[in-house]
Design a protein around this motif. Structure first.
Motif, mmCIF file in Angstrom:
data_model
loop_
_atom_site.group_PDB
_atom_site.id
_atom_site.type_symbol
_atom_site.label_atom_id
_atom_site.label_comp_id
_atom_site.label_asym_id
_atom_site.label_seq_id
_atom_site.Cartn_x
_atom_site.Cartn_y
_atom_site.Cartn_z
ATOM 1 N N LYS B 45 24.028 -12.142 7.787
ATOM 2 C CA LYS B 45 23.685 -13.491 8.262
ATOM 3 C C LYS B 45 23.102 -14.313 7.121
ATOM 4 C CE LYS B 45 23.765 -14.443 12.877
ATOM 5 N NZ LYS B 45 23.790 -13.292 13.806
ATOM 6 N N THR B 46 22.301 -13.642 6.288
ATOM 7 C CA THR B 46 21.688 -14.352 5.165
ATOM 8 C C THR B 46 22.715 -14.474 4.034
ATOM 9 O OG1 THR B 46 19.847 -12.935 5.761
ATOM 10 C CG2 THR B 46 19.502 -14.459 3.936
ATOM 11 N N PRO B 47 22.873 -15.657 3.521
ATOM 12 C CA PRO B 47 23.856 -15.824 2.435
ATOM 13 C C PRO B 47 23.308 -15.359 1.093
ATOM 14 C CG PRO B 47 22.873 -17.936 2.984
ATOM 15 C CD PRO B 47 22.261 -16.939 3.906
ATOM 16 N N TRP B 48 23.210 -14.021 0.937
ATOM 17 C CA TRP B 48 22.615 -13.468 -0.294
ATOM 18 C C TRP B 48 23.385 -13.908 -1.537
ATOM 19 C CZ3 TRP B 48 17.975 -11.925 0.272
ATOM 20 C CH2 TRP B 48 17.557 -11.273 1.445
ATOM 21 N N HIS B 49 24.705 -13.711 -1.456
ATOM 22 C CA HIS B 49 25.517 -13.950 -2.659
ATOM 23 C C HIS B 49 25.462 -15.406 -3.095
ATOM 24 C CE1 HIS B 49 27.716 -10.511 -0.565
ATOM 25 N NE2 HIS B 49 26.974 -9.990 -1.528
ATOM 26 N N ALA B 50 25.586 -16.270 -2.103
ATOM 27 C CA ALA B 50 25.576 -17.706 -2.433
ATOM 28 C C ALA B 50 24.216 -18.082 -3.012
ATOM 29 C CB ALA B 50 25.881 -18.534 -1.198
ATOM 30 N N THR B 51 23.148 -17.561 -2.390
ATOM 31 C CA THR B 51 21.814 -17.901 -2.875
ATOM 32 C C THR B 51 21.633 -17.435 -4.308
ATOM 33 O OG1 THR B 51 21.100 -17.483 -0.628
ATOM 34 C CG2 THR B 51 19.377 -17.796 -2.264
ATOM 35 N N PHE B 52 22.105 -16.229 -4.570
ATOM 36 C CA PHE B 52 21.988 -15.702 -5.927
ATOM 37 C C PHE B 52 22.720 -16.625 -6.917
ATOM 38 C CE2 PHE B 52 23.195 -13.179 -9.551
ATOM 39 C CZ PHE B 52 22.041 -12.464 -9.833
ATOM 40 N N THR B 53 23.907 -17.056 -6.506
ATOM 41 C CA THR B 53 24.682 -17.948 -7.383
ATOM 42 C C THR B 53 23.942 -19.255 -7.624
ATOM 43 O OG1 THR B 53 26.604 -17.021 -6.297
ATOM 44 C CG2 THR B 53 26.977 -18.924 -7.703
ATOM 45 N N LEU B 54 23.385 -19.789 -6.537
ATOM 46 C CA LEU B 54 22.654 -21.047 -6.684
ATOM 47 C C LEU B 54 21.487 -20.879 -7.645
ATOM 48 C CD1 LEU B 54 22.482 -22.444 -3.030
ATOM 49 C CD2 LEU B 54 24.105 -22.956 -4.840
ATOM 50 N N VAL B 55 20.764 -19.764 -7.488
ATOM 51 C CA VAL B 55 19.604 -19.535 -8.357
ATOM 52 C C VAL B 55 20.054 -19.417 -9.811
ATOM 53 C CG1 VAL B 55 17.780 -17.882 -8.924
ATOM 54 C CG2 VAL B 55 18.213 -18.497 -6.543
ATOM 55 N N THR B 56 21.150 -18.656 -10.024
ATOM 56 C CA THR B 56 21.637 -18.478 -11.391
ATOM 57 C C THR B 56 22.034 -19.815 -12.010
ATOM 58 O OG1 THR B 56 22.532 -16.399 -10.620
ATOM 59 C CG2 THR B 56 23.213 -17.132 -12.803
ATOM 60 N N ALA B 57 22.820 -20.590 -11.254
ATOM 61 C CA ALA B 57 23.251 -21.882 -11.782
ATOM 62 C C ALA B 57 22.048 -22.788 -11.999
ATOM 63 C CB ALA B 57 24.248 -22.536 -10.835
ATOM 64 N N GLY B 58 21.093 -22.723 -11.071
ATOM 65 C CA GLY B 58 19.873 -23.518 -11.220
ATOM 66 C C GLY B 58 19.130 -23.125 -12.487
ATOM 67 N N ALA B 59 19.056 -21.802 -12.751
ATOM 68 C CA ALA B 59 18.380 -21.341 -13.964
ATOM 69 C C ALA B 59 19.106 -21.856 -15.199
ATOM 70 C CB ALA B 59 18.316 -19.822 -13.977
ATOM 71 N N ALA B 60 20.439 -21.860 -15.134
ATOM 72 C CA ALA B 60 21.208 -22.369 -16.277
ATOM 73 C C ALA B 60 20.891 -23.842 -16.506
ATOM 74 C CB ALA B 60 22.708 -22.190 -16.027
ATOM 75 N N ILE B 61 20.735 -24.584 -15.408
ATOM 76 C CA ILE B 61 20.412 -26.008 -15.548
ATOM 77 C C ILE B 61 19.034 -26.173 -16.174
ATOM 78 C CG2 ILE B 61 19.857 -28.111 -14.255
ATOM 79 C CD1 ILE B 61 22.140 -27.515 -12.419
ATOM 80 N N ILE B 62 18.084 -25.373 -15.678
ATOM 81 C CA ILE B 62 16.716 -25.507 -16.206
ATOM 82 C C ILE B 62 16.686 -25.175 -17.693
ATOM 83 C CG2 ILE B 62 14.382 -24.542 -16.092
ATOM 84 C CD1 ILE B 62 14.933 -24.222 -13.031
ATOM 85 N N SER B 63 17.363 -24.080 -18.062
ATOM 86 C CA SER B 63 17.362 -23.721 -19.484
ATOM 87 C C SER B 63 18.061 -24.803 -20.300
ATOM 88 C CB SER B 63 18.035 -22.367 -19.689
ATOM 89 O OG SER B 63 19.401 -22.459 -19.335
ATOM 90 N N SER B 64 19.049 -25.475 -19.687
ATOM 91 C CA SER B 64 19.730 -26.557 -20.401
ATOM 92 C C SER B 64 18.805 -27.749 -20.593
ATOM 93 C CB SER B 64 20.968 -27.009 -19.630
ATOM 94 O OG SER B 64 21.861 -25.953 -19.504
#
Lengths: 552, 509
Positions: B45-64
Motif C-alpha cells: 500500500k505504501t509507495p516505497w519505491h516511488a518515495t525512494f526515487t523521489l528522495v534520491t532525485a530530491g537529494a540530487a537537486i539539493i546537491s546541485s
C-alpha cells in the motif's frame, strides 16, 4: 544606473493611486471571483460579474475624471519592472487617444452583461467575459511592447471560448477561424516586436518600452523600419479587419453570442485601429507615411466592399457585421490621412462605432431571443406589436448611418474632412459609402419593421424594462456625442496634434497648413520672395502639394 | 626506475567526488533501490519505491543547488582530468532532469498499480537513465558524452517495454532500441571522425585546436559534425530523425513518455549545447546552416503533422517534435542569449509536457489504450480538474501569453532575431499558429463537445498523478506570470565559454 532611474520612477509613480493597474486587475479578479461562485447557485455569477463590471466602469470614469485636458503625453503613468533582461515593464499610461477607448470598454462590458444572458453554463461565461475585459483594457493602457502583445494575444482566448461555447450553430468553425486568423497576424507582429527591440538595442540592453523606441527614430534603417511596420500592419489589418483579411469577421460576429458580438465589434476591432495609431504612426512614422496610400486604398475598398456585401445579406446580424467592415474602413481612411482631423475623427469614430454597433447587436440579439431567427425574410412589421423597440432600433440605425445630430455623423464627417485635405479622390469614393450605408440599413429596417406583421411576428414582445435599461445609456451617449462632441475632441486633441507633429518631425511629410491654421494667405509682396527662395521650400512641401494636386 | 616514473604519469586523475555528487547520488540510488527492492514487498500500500526515487532525485537537486552557488561564485569546475565540466548549464539541466524524474515517478506509481506491474525496476531504470542524462550535461569529452548517452538510452529502451502484457509496448521498445542503436553508431562514428580531424576527444581541446588551426582538408571534420548532429538529433527527435517518436510515444507506457519528452530531450539538448555551441564554437559557419535547415524542418513538419492526429499521445509526440525545433533555434543562434533561452525552454517544457502526459496517463485508463480524441470529448463535464489542467498545458504549448510556453517561445525567437535570423523566427511563429490549431481541437473537444457514449463518468486520479499534474500547471502559470527568477537563473547559467581557456589572438598562427 538605468536600474536606479527605473526604481525612482517606480517610486514616484507609486505615491499616487495606481488607478490603471486597478482598472486592469479589477475585471481579472472579478473573473476569478465568478469562477469561485458555488456551483449550486449559478444565478449569483451574473450578479458578481455585473458588480465587477460596474466597478471597472466606475474606475474608467475615474480615469476620465483624473485625466488632465490639454496634456499631450502619457498621464497616470505607472511603471514597475517585470523582467530585468530584456527590460520589460508593467508600464501603463493613458493619453487622449486611449482615454476614450478605455471609457468605451468600461461602459460597454457591463451593458453587454446586462443586455444579453447565456441560457446555460453561466459561470464560465461571465468569467471569460471579465477576463476579456481585463485583456482589452490592458491593451489600451500598455506602454510596453511586450505587455501590449501579451494583452493583445490574451484577448483571443476568452473570445475563442465565448464563441465556441455559447455561440450559434456554426460556432466551432467561426471560433477556429477567428483564433487562427488573429493568431496568424500576431505571429508577424511578435517577430516585428522582437526585431524592433533587438535592432534598436544594437547590442546594448534590450528594452520594449514604447516611448523609448518611438522617440529615438533613425536607429533602425529606413527599409528595415518599413518591413517592421508591415509586420505590425498585418496583425492589425487582421484585427481591424481591413479588406483582404476580413473574412473571419462575418462568421465570428454572426456565430458569437450577443454579448460576444457586442464586445467583438465594440471593443476588439478597436484593438487593431488603436494599434495602427500607436504602433504604426507613432513607432514607425516614416514607414506609415510610405504605406499611407496603400492603407487608405484598403480602407476605401473596405468601405465600399463592406457596404455592398451588407446590402446583399439575408441575415440581420450579418448586415451589422459587414457594416462594421465598412465603418472600420472609414477609421483606416482617417488614420492614414495623417491629418489632425482625420485622426481625431478616427478616434471619435472608434468610440461612436463601438456604441452604435454594440447597441445594434444587442437589439438584433433581442430579436433573436423573441423569434429564434435573424433571417430578414422571416421578420415583418415588427413596428406594430413593438413600437418602443422599433423606436430604439431606429435611433441606433440612424446613428450607424450617420444622421446629423447623432454620433456616427460627427465621426464620419470629421474623418472625411481630414482625408479630403490629403486624399481627395479616395474621400470622394468614401462618401459613396455613406450613401450605401443608408441604403442597406434603411432597406433592412424597412423589411423588418414596416408592413403588416404576419402571424409569427404579430406577437412580437415589446421591449422589457431591463432591456431598455441596458440600452438607455447607449442611446444617451449616441445623442450626447452627436450633439456636443466638444469635450471628447478637447481631450484627445493635444495627443493627436502631438502624434502628427511626431510624424512631421521624423519624415518629409508635412500636414497641409489648412488642417491646423485654416487657409493659408500669402501677401503679394512676400510671394515673390518665396518664389525666389527656390527649390528647397517647394521640396519641403512636396508631399502635401503632390497629394493635393490629385484633386485638381 | 624509469618504468616507475612512466606508471606515475599514467596515474588516474584525481577524482573530486563532490563535483559529481548528483550523478553519484542518482547512480547510487538506483543500485541501492535494486538491492532494497529485493527485500521490500513487491506489492504494498505504501509507495516505497516511488518515495525512494523521489528522495534520491530530491537529494540530487539539493546537491546541485550547493554546486550552483559554488559554480556561480567560482566559475566552472573542471574535474576528472578535464573530462567533466561542471558549469551553470550542467547544474541547471541536472535540476531540470531531476525534476523530470520526480514528475515521472509521481505518475509512475499510480500507473504501475493500475496496470498491476508493481516493482522497483521502473524506478531503478528511471534513476539510471537520469544519471546518464546528468553525465551528458556535464561531459567535456566526447567519450564521456557517449557514455552518458548510452546509460541514458539503454535504460529508456527497457522502460519503453515496461508494460510486459501489452504488445505495443514491446513493439515500441524494439523500434526505439533498433533505431536508437543505429543513431548511437552514427554518434560514435562522428566522434571518431572528429578525433581524427582534431586529435582529441576533449571538447576544450577541440575548441582551442579549431580556433588555432585551419584544416587544409576538413571533409572528415564536417562529416564528423554531421554524424554527431544525426546522433544527437535523434535523441531530441529533430526532423528528419524523428520518425521513431510518434510510434514510440504511442506504444510506451504513458509515464515513461513523460520522461522521454522531458528528461531524455533535455539530456539530448545538453549534448548539443556542449558539442556544438561549445566544442565547435569556432566552426559555426560550417554547422549553423545545417542546424537552421533542421530547425525549419522540425518546426514545420512537427506542426503540420500534428494537425491530423486523433490520438493524444501521437499529437503530443508531434508537438514535442515541433518544440524541439523551437529549442534548436537556441543552438542555431549559438549565443549566450540562445543558450539561456534554451535552458528556460527546457525547464518549463519539462513541466508542461510531463503534466500533459500525466493527464494522458489518467485518461488512458487501465490498459493504457484510451488515447483517442473521442476520450476527451466532454471531459470538462466529467472531470473539470483534468480538463482545466489539460487546457492550461495545451494553451501553454500553443504559446498563449501568461503561460511559460509564451515566455519560452519569446526568448528563443528573441535569440534568433538577435543574430539576424528573422526568417527563422517567422517560420517558427507560423508553425506555432499551425500547431495552435491542433491544440485547440483538443481543447474544443473537452469543452465544446458532448461526451461519447460509454465514456467513463469520472476518473480515478491517483494522488501522485494529482500532485504531478497540479505542480505542472502551477509552474506553468506562476512562471508564465512572473518568469523573472527562472530567466535570471537561466541567464546566470548560460555563459558557456567563460571559464574555458580563451584562444588569444596572439596564439593564432
Amino acid at each position: 544606473m538605468s536600474a536606479a532611474i527605473l526604481a525612482s520612477e517606480a517610486q514616484a509613480a507609486g505615491v499616487s493611486f495606481p488607478i490603471l493597474t486597478f482598472l486592469v486587475v479589477t475585471p481579472a479578479i472579478g473573473a476569478a471571483m465568478v469562477a469561485l461562485v458555488n456551483n449550486r447557485r449559478p444565478e449569483i455569477a451574473k450578479q458578481v460579474a455585473v458588480l465587477f463590471g460596474m466597478a471597472t466602469a466606475a474606475l474608467s470614469i475615474g480615469v476620465l475624471a483624473l485625466f488632465k485636458t490639454g496634456v499631450a503625453g502619457y498621464q497616470l503613468v505607472e511603471h514597475a519592472r517585470w523582467i530585468k533582461e530584456p527590460q520589460i515593464s508593467w508600464a501603463l499610461g493613458i493619453d487622449g487617444i486611449s482615454l476614450w477607448l478605455v471609457v468605451l470598454t468600461g461602459i460597454l462590458f457591463p451593458i453587454s452583461m446586462l443586455g444579453a444572458s447565456p441560457h446555460e453554463n453561466e459561470k464560465p461565461y461571465y468569467a471569460w467575459l471579465l477576463l476579456l475585459e481585463a485583456g482589452c483594457l490592458g491593451t489600451f493602457v500598455a506602454k510596453d511592447l511586450f505587455l501590449f502583445f501579451i494583452m493583445f494575444e490574451i484577448v483571443l482566448v476568452p473570445m475563442y471560448f465565448l464563441i465556441s461555447g455559447w455561440g450559434y450553430d456554426d460556432r466551432k468553425y467561426a471560433a477556429n477561424k477567428f483564433f487562427l486568423f488573429t493568431m496568424f497576424g500576431s505571429a508577424f507582429m511578435l517577430v516585428g516586436i522582437l526585431a524592433t527591440a533587438y535592432l534598436h538595442a544594437k547590442g546594448g540592453p534590450v528594452t520594449f518600452d514604447l516611448q523609448t523606441l518611438a522617440e529615438h527614430q533613425g536607429v533602425i534603417a529606413k527599409t528595415t523600419a518599413r518591413w517592421l511596420f508591415l509586420s505590425f500592419a498585418i496583425a492589425f489589418a487582421v484585427k481591424v479587419p481591413l479588406f483582404p483579411f476580413h473574412t473571419w469577421l462575418p462568421d465570428a460576429h454572426t456565430q458569437a453570442p450577443t454579448a460576444g458580438s457586442v464586445i467583438l465589434a465594440g471593443v476588439l476591432l478597436k484593438l487593431g485601429t488603436y494599434g495602427y495609431l500607436r504602433f504604426g504612426l507613432y513607432l514607425f512614422p516614416e514607414a506609415a507615411v510610405w504605406a499611407a496610400p496603400a492603407m487608405v486604398t484598403l480602407g476605401v475598398i473596405g468601405i465600399t466592399y463592406g457596404a455592398i456585401c451588407a446590402a446583399m445579406q439575408k441575415d440581420l446580424k450579418r448586415i451589422v457585421a459587414y457594416s462594421s467592415v465598412a465603418h472600420l474602413g472609414f477609421i483606416a481612411l482617417g488614420t492614414f490621412s495623417l491629418t489632425t482631423q482625420g485622426i481625431s475623427g478616427s478616434v471619435f469614430q472608434m468610440v461612436a462605432h463601438g456604441i452604435s454597433t454594440g447597441a445594434l447587436f444587442l437589439l438584433v440579439g433581442m430579436i433573436y431571443e423573441r423569434r429564434h431567427t435573424r433571417a430578414i425574410a422571416a421578420l415583418k412589421g415588427l413596428q406594430k406589436p413593438a413600437p418602443i423597440f422599433a423606436a430604439f432600433f431606429t435611433i441606433v440605425t440612424m446613428s450607424s448611418i450617420g444622421l446629423p445630430g447623432l454620433n456616427g455623423f460627427v465621426g464620419e464627417f470629421v474623418i472625411l474632412q481630414g482625408s479630403f485635405l490629403t486624399r481627395r479622390w479616395w474621400t470622394a469614393v468614401a462618401v459613396m459609402g455613406v450613401i450605401l450605408a443608408a441604403l442597406y440599413l434603411l432597406w433592412a429596417y424597412q423589411r423588418v419593421f414596416h408592413g403588416m406583421p404576419d402571424e409569427d411576428n404579430a406577437s412580437f414582445a415589446e421591449l422589457k424594462f431591463t432591456e431598455g435599461l441596458a440600452l438607455a445609456p447607449l442611446l444617451l451617449i449616441i445623442v450626447f456625442m452627436g450633439v456636443y462632441p466638444k469635450p471628447i475632441f478637447d481631450r484627445m486633441e493635444p495627443s493627436v496634434t502631438h502624434l502628427v507633429q511626431h510624424i512631421e518631425e521624423h519624415t518629409d511629410y508635412r500636414e497641409p497648413g489648412v488642417a491646423r491654421k485654416g487657409p493659408e494667405v500669402v501677401p503679394v509682396s512676400e510671394r515673390h520672395s518665396e518664389e525666389a527662395s527656390g527649390q528647397t521650400h517647394a521640396d519641403e512641401h512636396g508631399d502635401a502639394t503632390e497629394n493635393g494636386e490629385g484633386g485638381h | 626506475m624509469t618504468l616507475l616514473a612512466e606508471i606515475q604519469k599514467l596515474d588516474t586523475p584525481n577524482v573530486e567526488f563532490s563535483t559529481i555528487l548528483p550523478v553519484l547520488l542518482l547512480l547510487g540510488g538506483a543500485v541501492l533501490l535494486l538491492v532494497i527492492g529485493s527485500f521490500l514487498p513487491k506489492r504494498s500500500k505504501t509507495p516505497w519505491h516511488a518515495t525512494f526515487t523521489l528522495v534520491t532525485a530530491g537529494a540530487a537537486i539539493i546537491s546541485s543547488v550547493v554546486l550552483w552557488f559554488r559554480v556561480r561564485d567560482d566559475g566552472a569546475i573542471r574535474a576528472l582530468g578535464d573530462t567533466v565540466r561542471i558549469d551553470g548549464i550542467t547544474v541547471f539541466l541536472t535540476i531540470v532532469i531531476a525534476a523530470g524524474v520526480i514528475l515521472t515517478a509521481l505518475l509512475t506509481d499510480g500507473y504501475l498499480r493500475r496496470e498491476r506491474l508493481e516493482g522497483p525496476e521502473a524506478y531503478v531504470l528511471l534513476l539510471l537513465s537520469a544519471s546518464g542524462g546528468v553525465i551528458m550535461a556535464s561531459a567535456n569529452d566526447l567519450v564521456v558524452l557517449f557514455l552518458g548517452l548510452e546509460i541514458l538510452s539503454i535504460a529508456v529502451y527497457v522502460l519503453a517495454g515496461l508494460h510486459i502484457r501489452r504488445a505495443r509496448s514491446g513493439e515500441a521498445a524494439i523500434k526505439y532500441f533498433v533505431l536508437g542503436a543505429f543513431s548511437s553508431a552514427f554518434l560514435l562514428y562522428g566522434i571518431a571522425l572528429v578525433y581524427g580531424a582534431t586529435g582529441s576527444t576533449n571538447l576544450t581541446a577541440i575548441q582551442s585546436f579549431l580556433a588555432r588551426n585551419i584544416l587544409t582538408n576538413n571533409v572528415g571534420l564536417l562529416a564528423g559534425f554531421a554524424f554527431l548532429l544525426v546522433g544527437l538529433g535523434f535523441k531530441v527527435a529533430a526532423v528528419p530523425f524523428h520518425s521513431w517518436a510518434p510510434d514510440v510515444y504511442d506504444g510506451s507506457p504513458s509515464p515513461v513518455v513523460a520522461y522521454m519528452a522531458s528528461g531524455v530531450k533535455t539530456a539530448g539538448f545538453a549534448g548539443l549545447i556542449r558539442v556544438f555551441v561549445y566544442g565547435f564554437e569556432t566552426s559555426q559557419a560550417d554547422w549553423r546552416p545545417i542546424v537552421a535547415v533542421l530547425v525549419v524542418l522540425t518546426m514545420v513538419i512537427g506542426s503540420v503533422l500534428m494537425v491530423s492526429q486523433t490520438n493524444v499521445k501521437r499529437m503530443l509526440a508531434y508537438s514535442s517534435i515541433s518544440h524541439a525545433g523551437f529549442i534548436l533555434l537556441g543552438i542555431d543562434a549559438a549565443t549566450d542569449r540562445g543558450v539561456s533561452a534554451m535552458l528556460f525552454y527546457l525547464a518549463t517544457y519539462t513541466f508542461t509536457v510531463a503534466g500533459s502526459f500525466g493527464i494522458a496517463t489518467v485518461v488512458g485508463r487501465a490498459g493504457d489504450n484510451s488515447h483517442t480524441v473521442d476520450q476527451y470529448r466532454g471531459l470538462a463535464k466529467r472531470s473539470p480538474f483534468l480538463a482545466f489542467c489539460f487546457m492550461i498545458l495545451l494553451l501553454a504549448q500553443a504559446g498563449v501569453p501568461l503561460t511559460t510556453g509564451f515566455v519560452a517561445k519569446f526568448m528563443v525567437l528573441g535569440s534568433a532575431v538577435d543574430v539576424g535570423r528573422y526568417w527563422l523566427a517567422l517560420v517558427g511563429m507560423v508553425s506555432a499558429v499551425i500547431s495552435a490549431y491542433a491544440y485547440l481541437r483538443f481543447v474544443l473537444a473537452m469543452y465544446g463537445e458532448d461526451s461519447e457514449e460509454g465514456a467513463p463518468k469520472r476518473y480515478k486520479v491517483p494522488v501522485g498523478a494529482k500532485i504531478a499534474i497540479s505542480a505542472s500547471v502551477i509552474v506553468t502559470l506562476v512562471f508564465g506570470f512572473y518568469p523573472s527568477p527562472l530567466l535570471q537563473a537561466s541567464r546566470t547559467a548560460a555563459p558557456i565559454a567563460s571559464a574555458a581557456p580563451q584562444p588569444t589572438a596572439a596564439a593564432q598562427p
